[in-house]
Design an enzyme around this catalytic site. Structure first.
Site, PDB file in Angstrom:
ATOM      1  N   HIS B  38      -4.775  66.329 -43.337  1.00 48.22           N
ATOM      2  CA  HIS B  38      -5.094  66.506 -41.921  1.00 48.22           C
ATOM      3  C   HIS B  38      -4.119  65.733 -41.028  1.00 48.22           C
ATOM      4  O   HIS B  38      -3.688  66.225 -39.994  1.00 48.22           O
ATOM      5  CB  HIS B  38      -6.532  66.039 -41.691  1.00 48.22           C
ATOM      6  CG  HIS B  38      -7.073  66.374 -40.344  1.00 48.22           C
ATOM      7  ND1 HIS B  38      -7.685  67.569 -40.066  1.00 48.22           N
ATOM      8  CD2 HIS B  38      -7.100  65.665 -39.202  1.00 48.22           C
ATOM      9  CE1 HIS B  38      -8.055  67.581 -38.803  1.00 48.22           C
ATOM     10  NE2 HIS B  38      -7.719  66.438 -38.249  1.00 48.22           N
ATOM     11  N   HIS B  88     -11.799  73.201 -36.599  1.00 48.35           N
ATOM     12  CA  HIS B  88     -12.902  72.298 -36.921  1.00 48.35           C
ATOM     13  C   HIS B  88     -13.814  72.995 -37.915  1.00 48.35           C
ATOM     14  O   HIS B  88     -15.012  73.148 -37.694  1.00 48.35           O
ATOM     15  CB  HIS B  88     -13.633  71.845 -35.651  1.00 48.35           C
ATOM     16  CG  HIS B  88     -13.658  70.357 -35.518  1.00 48.35           C
ATOM     17  ND1 HIS B  88     -14.695  69.651 -34.980  1.00 48.35           N
ATOM     18  CD2 HIS B  88     -12.761  69.418 -35.910  1.00 48.35           C
ATOM     19  CE1 HIS B  88     -14.433  68.365 -35.021  1.00 48.35           C
ATOM     20  NE2 HIS B  88     -13.269  68.194 -35.575  1.00 48.35           N
ATOM     21  N   HIS B  90     -14.519  72.467 -41.470  1.00 48.87           N
ATOM     22  CA  HIS B  90     -15.461  71.762 -42.349  1.00 48.87           C
ATOM     23  C   HIS B  90     -16.675  71.252 -41.576  1.00 48.87           C
ATOM     24  O   HIS B  90     -17.807  71.492 -41.985  1.00 48.87           O
ATOM     25  CB  HIS B  90     -14.762  70.588 -43.050  1.00 48.87           C
ATOM     26  CG  HIS B  90     -13.883  70.991 -44.200  1.00 48.87           C
ATOM     27  ND1 HIS B  90     -12.854  71.887 -44.060  1.00 48.87           N
ATOM     28  CD2 HIS B  90     -13.876  70.607 -45.492  1.00 48.87           C
ATOM     29  CE1 HIS B  90     -12.244  72.032 -45.236  1.00 48.87           C
ATOM     30  NE2 HIS B  90     -12.842  71.271 -46.124  1.00 48.87           N
ATOM     31  N   GLN B 316     -15.906  60.157 -30.923  1.00 48.60           N
ATOM     32  CA  GLN B 316     -15.279  61.107 -29.992  1.00 48.60           C
ATOM     33  C   GLN B 316     -14.982  60.474 -28.638  1.00 48.60           C
ATOM     34  O   GLN B 316     -15.377  59.346 -28.373  1.00 48.60           O
ATOM     35  CB  GLN B 316     -16.231  62.287 -29.793  1.00 48.60           C
ATOM     36  CG  GLN B 316     -16.242  63.230 -30.956  1.00 48.60           C
ATOM     37  CD  GLN B 316     -14.949  64.004 -31.057  1.00 48.60           C
ATOM     38  OE1 GLN B 316     -14.667  64.884 -30.265  1.00 48.60           O
ATOM     39  NE2 GLN B 316     -14.142  63.682 -32.043  1.00 48.60           N
TER      40      GLN B 316
END
Lengths: 255, 752
Positions: B38, B88, B90, B316
């Site tokens: 990633h 996004h 998974h 986030q």
């Protein structure tokens, strides 16, 4: 010095840019006022509450921002006759603040724009039709009788809900300013995107100086928003829902 | 903290060797994140280098958080379109609502950190079978749409494009890709690296208080999904807060304004995979610096978080600035006082947490204790996995005979229009705000591409489309990747926009399996071929591998491509609905005897070899013709031909005339033999998916259009528009309202 319009920005407001742009294109002297500058509000002559999700729609859309200090100034101004326009979330706030339909005390709502019948957010193009005499409100005075305005409905909580008593009061007191209609102007329950009582798209207070509308005329307000329907015209010119803003600005300038 | 590492033994050994000691707990987690696919693209970066990334419109190619394309000039300012493309997948398979919401949240930060305002998003989605109301995939398909709706609507960014496909091979791994678009003045771009004079500058973290959510997110998305690990997987998914993001975006725009006034160059970067560690290490190392961070200065949501969680957790709604110290107080004031972040979300704020250093080490302190101290280039430098692959065999060629079926035309139309890959997407997109900001020219459903006129007063506009056909890629990833580019380009051209650049998200299976990795290699080669042919470079992209469940069910190769187009003047935009009866319809395209991967073959339940090939020279000539005709005002409507073929394209153009407060317009298509001259069979002409466009030309403009088309091959006059609500094919007429009912109801049952 012209009359000045404040476009209020609460935490979570998201439609301030297009609202400000259309007010200015309609000749209004408008500026954004953020929540941390609430105390500058008394100096303005009119207020516009734009769309969004102020305070995240916690409890119910409009419930928390109705108690934001900014609303102290808006309530005071409205009671003194200043013009106030609330769009979508702004409309929800005006109802929660008790200003519209204004049949109870301040901050004691008698009606609400609440969850759509589908319980889902919906974004769809609609038409809103003027259901009062234009002269009933300085905000609508420059519109034609039965004016039909294209707009976008974009909300999860746009269904008018109130007790039977208050719904009757809304009808009798000429509070029902706009209803949903078809593109050809006919009024039909199927044109209402959210199950709103009375097919209501907009509500007015008794004095006629505070208007709360759920659809967004400011998002279908320039020819480029509908190149399809406005072929061959100047794409940058205001159109569609703009006449309502123009009428509001004219009302502010007269006030 | 129940979380295992995804680092392999050989990687662990090389870390210990380079450090000359066993790595600390924090260092282990840092390398685990930073060396995940990633973050590192270790098995794909060297392949992606082969993609073309240069062109006249490229302002900034791949390498930073987003790419930038030149859109237009207005009042002496050059405006750029900032674009990023992410997945996004998974997280959305495990917790669909939060997974999809944080997908938008993450990509929006990639745009903001370039100094841009976010003006649009788009969502390509791939789900498994949703027919069973109790299936997990039904729950995923609904939750993802709810998540996109809840997040995108609240932050006030219109959703203007996207697509959705359904296939059983997505049962265990849905795909949730997201594209975000920003607008920036090219003179005001902010880069995601520390500027050359940044030695000793402050590192300022802004946003949500760091918590334990999203711990291990980067490595989670770089392994195959195991249902048995469901709880640990859920902990790796972040928690979205669109309300805070709304305020954070606006506060950042205010900081941009302040920076413009003062004319100072700084660094700004989004926190994504690898959290504070990943972001601060990358922003400093790409500027040629090291960094020193004090973890105790990080605003946290709860006490007692272990240092590795604070360092690499993926909470986030956070961004990171590199600022000259004299500017820091003003930036903190804007976020914390003017925009009152601490009152918006518990302990959210902007805070100085560290320093940029000339010394090339990456150091984390937890109070006095040093918990990480590694050479920064070893942490962020490109590691590379050389994996074995084979050249894939091209799919077998189409048969040399016309396709025959005993099924009647009305039944074929009914089954194709009801197919989940064809029917109306309105039940999904009506849940997304497509018009907030008031700059939307064409919303979803109005045309093949979404269009925004982003600069008030300026006549130019931006078009966007995202595409990738899994039915094709199951048969031939190499050719399907080319079709993904071709379709995205075609959709942008259909509205009268000139394609200027691309992004991609490469969703594949496990690269350590040779057949999956070979698909990736083949698809990237295919993307390069089509990108060069259409002269549309890639300016950013993303790779999502390991889309495979532990039981071995892997997704089909899914290269998904976004194309940005430029329109000089919104007055030249062409839309999809038919405009008037009495127009002449032209097909720009050459039908082929190749029904492999088509919806038709899917509804008939068989299989058919042979994907349509792409004649690039002819496609380019058609696009040129369409754009010149649009500019000359000769096109009343235009539509691209894709899923379901010409028959579906014509139906959709007629559907667009319903419910507009005026009479519907229908189509009279000539008997296909009259314009194919028997080159292909009727079924291939009507349902083949070789591409191309249909355009509507007024009778009075036919001469001018045909003059433009002179010498262009594959332009066929195929019929006329009529003032009756029917779609007629030769002598058979089908009721428009009946067709529309089938097409509009099919997905409405899933998205009630």
């Amino acid at each position: 010095m012209g009359r000045r319009i404040a476009v209020l920005v609460f935490p979570g407001t998201n439609s301030e840019a297009e609202t400000l742009a259309l007010l200015r294109d309609c000749g209004g002297e408008a500026e954004l006022v953020h929540w941390s500058r609430a105390q500058s509000l008394p100096a303005f002559d009119a207020y516009v509450l734009p769309g969004g999700f102020a305070y995240e729609d916690r409890i119910r859309a409009g419930a928390i921002p109705a108690h934001d200090p900014m609303m102290d100034y808006v309530i005071e101004g409205a009671q003194r006759g200043k013009l106030v326009l609330g769009i979508c979330n702004g409309a929800q706030i005006l109802l929660e603040a008790g200003l519209v339909p204004g049949t109870g005390d301040a901050r004691r709502p008698t009606a609400a724009f609440t969850h759509n019948a589908s319980r889902k957010f919906v974004c769809t193009h609609v038409h809103m039709k003027l259901a009062i005499a234009p002269s009933r409100s300085p905000i609508t005075a420059a519109l034609a009788e039965g004016a039909l305005l294209p707009a976008w409905a974009a909300h999860g909580q746009g269904r008018l809900a109130a007790s039977q008593v208050h719904l009757r009061e809304i009808e009798r007191g000429a509070h029902l300013a706009f209803v949903y209609a078809r593109a050809d102007g006919s009024v039909d329950p199927a044109a209402t995107p959210n199950g709103s009582a009375l097919g209501c798209a907009g509500l007015l207070n008794r004095e006629g100086n505070v208007l709360a509308i759920m659809p967004h005329p400011e998002r279908d307000a320039w020819n480029f928003n509908h190149p399809d329907l406005r072929e061959g015209r100047n794409m940058l010119a205001p159109s569609g829902g703009a006449p309502l803003f123009a009428s509001f600005v004219a009302g502010v300038q007269r006030s | 903290m129940p979380k295992s590492l995804a680092l392999r033994d050989d990687e662990l050994r090389s870390i210990a060797e380079r450090l000359g000691r066993e790595p600390s707990q924090t260092e282990l987690h840092a390398f685990d994140a930073q060396w995940s696919e990633h973050c590192s693209y270790k098995s794909s970066r060297h392949l992606l280098k082969a993609l073309p990334t240069k062109g006249a419109a490229v302002v900034l190619g791949p390498g930073e958080d987003s790419g930038i394309l030149h859109l237009g000039e207005w009042n002496g300012e050059r405006y750029g379109i900032v674009i990023a493309h992410e997945s996004h997948n998974h997280p959305s398979q495990v917790v669909p609502f939060e997974g999809a919401a944080t997908g938008i949240g993450g990509i929006v930060r990639d745009i903001v950190c370039m100094g841009a305002e976010v003006i649009a998003v788009a969502d390509p989605l791939r789900f498994g079978r949703v027919d069973d109301p109790l299936s997990h995939q039904r729950y995923v398909a609904q939750g993802v749409v709810d998540g996109i709706s809840a997040y995108g609507n609240a932050i006030g960014v219109p959703n203007i494009a996207g697509d959705v496909y359904f296939d059983e091979r997505f049962d265990d791994n849905c795909l949730v890709n997201v594209v975000a678009i920003g607008l920036v003045k090219e003179s005001e771009i902010i880069h995601s690296f520390a500027p050359p004079n940044a030695d000793g500058w402050d590192i300022v973290l802004v946003g949500k208080a760091t918590d334990a959510s999203g711990f291990g997110g980067a490595s989670f998305s770089s392994v195959t999904l195991d249902a048995a690990d469901e709880d640990a997987n859920k902990g790796a998914v972040q928690v979205p807060d669109p309300f805070l993001k709304n305020v954070l975006m606006r506060a950042s725009y205010r900081v941009f304004e302040m920076l413009r006034e003062r004319g100072i160059t700084v660094g700004f970067k989004d926190l994504g995979a690898g959290g504070i560690m990943g972001c601060s290490a990358e922003i400093c190392s790409s500027g040629g610096f090291g960094a020193e961070i004090q973890l105790r200065s990080v605003n946290v949501a709860l006490e007692g978080l272990p240092p590795e969680v604070i360092a690499v957790g993926e909470t986030q709604e956070r961004l990171l600035w590199v600022l000259p110290p004299e500017l820091t107080p003003e930036v903190l004031r804007i976020y914390n006082e003017e925009y009152t972040l601490p009152q918006i979300a518990r302990n959210a704020r902007a805070a100085a947490i560290g320093t940029v250093t000339a010394r090339q080490q990456y150091v984390l302190r937890d109070g006095e204790r040093i918990v990480m101290d590694v050479p920064i280039e070893f942490l962020t430098g490109s590691i590379r996995d050389e994996l074995p692959y084979e050249r894939l065999e091209a799919a077998p060629p189409p048969p040399g005979r016309a396709f025959e079926t005993g099924v009647q035309l009305d039944e074929l139309l009914e089954r194709v229009l009801a197919h989940h890959d064809v029917c109306s997407r309105e039940p999904l997109y009506r849940r997304y705000d497509g018009v907030v900001r008031g700059r939307t020219v064409l919303a979803r459903g109005e045309a093949d591409a979404g269009v925004i006129a982003p600069v008030p007063g300026a006549p130019f506009a931006m078009a966007l489309s995202v595409d990738g056909n899994p039915r094709m890629s199951k048969l031939d990833p190499h050719l399907a990747a080319q079709h993904a580019v071709y379709e995205a380009v075609r959709n942008v051209v259909a509205v009268g926009a000139r394609p200027i650049g691309l992004t991609d998200c490469l969703n594949f299976g496990n690269p350590r399996k040779i057949d999956h990795y070979s698909e990736l290699v083949a698809a990237i080669d295919g993307l390069g071929i089509a990108s060069r042919a259409f002269a549309t470079p890639f300016v950013s992209g993303n790779v999502s591998l390991y889309n495979e469940s532990k039981n071995g069910n892997a997704i089909p190769a899914s290269p998904i491509v976004a194309c940005v187009g430029a329109v000089d003047d919104v007055a030249q935009i062409v839309t999809l609905p038919l405009k008037r009866a009495g127009s002449v319809l032209y097909l720009l395209g050459t039908p082929q005897r190749a029904l492999g991967g088509s919806v038709l073959i899917d509804v008939l339940g068989g299989s058919e070899p042979g994907l349509p090939s792409i004649d690039y020279d002819e496609a380019l000539a058609h696009h040129e013709l369409l754009l010149r005709a649009a500019k000359a005002g000769l096109l009343r409507s235009a539509h691209d031909i894709s899923d379901g073929g010409l028959a579906v394209a014509l139906c959709e153009m007629a559907f667009g005339t319903l419910g507009r407060g005026r009479a519907a317009i229908g189509v009279q298509l000539d008997d296909p033999f009259q314009w194919t001259h028997g080159g292909v069979g009727d079924i291939e002409a009507l349902f083949g998916e070789a591409g191309g466009h249909v355009v509507e030309v007024a009778g009075a403009d036919v001469e001018a259009f045909e003059a433009l088309a002179d010498g262009v091959t594959g332009v066929h006059e195929i019929g006329v528009t009529i003032d009756r609500p029917v779609v007629a094919i030769g002598p058979q007429a089908f009721d428009l309202h009946w067709l529309h009912g089938i097409w509009s109801q099919s997905l409405a049952q899933v998205y009630v």
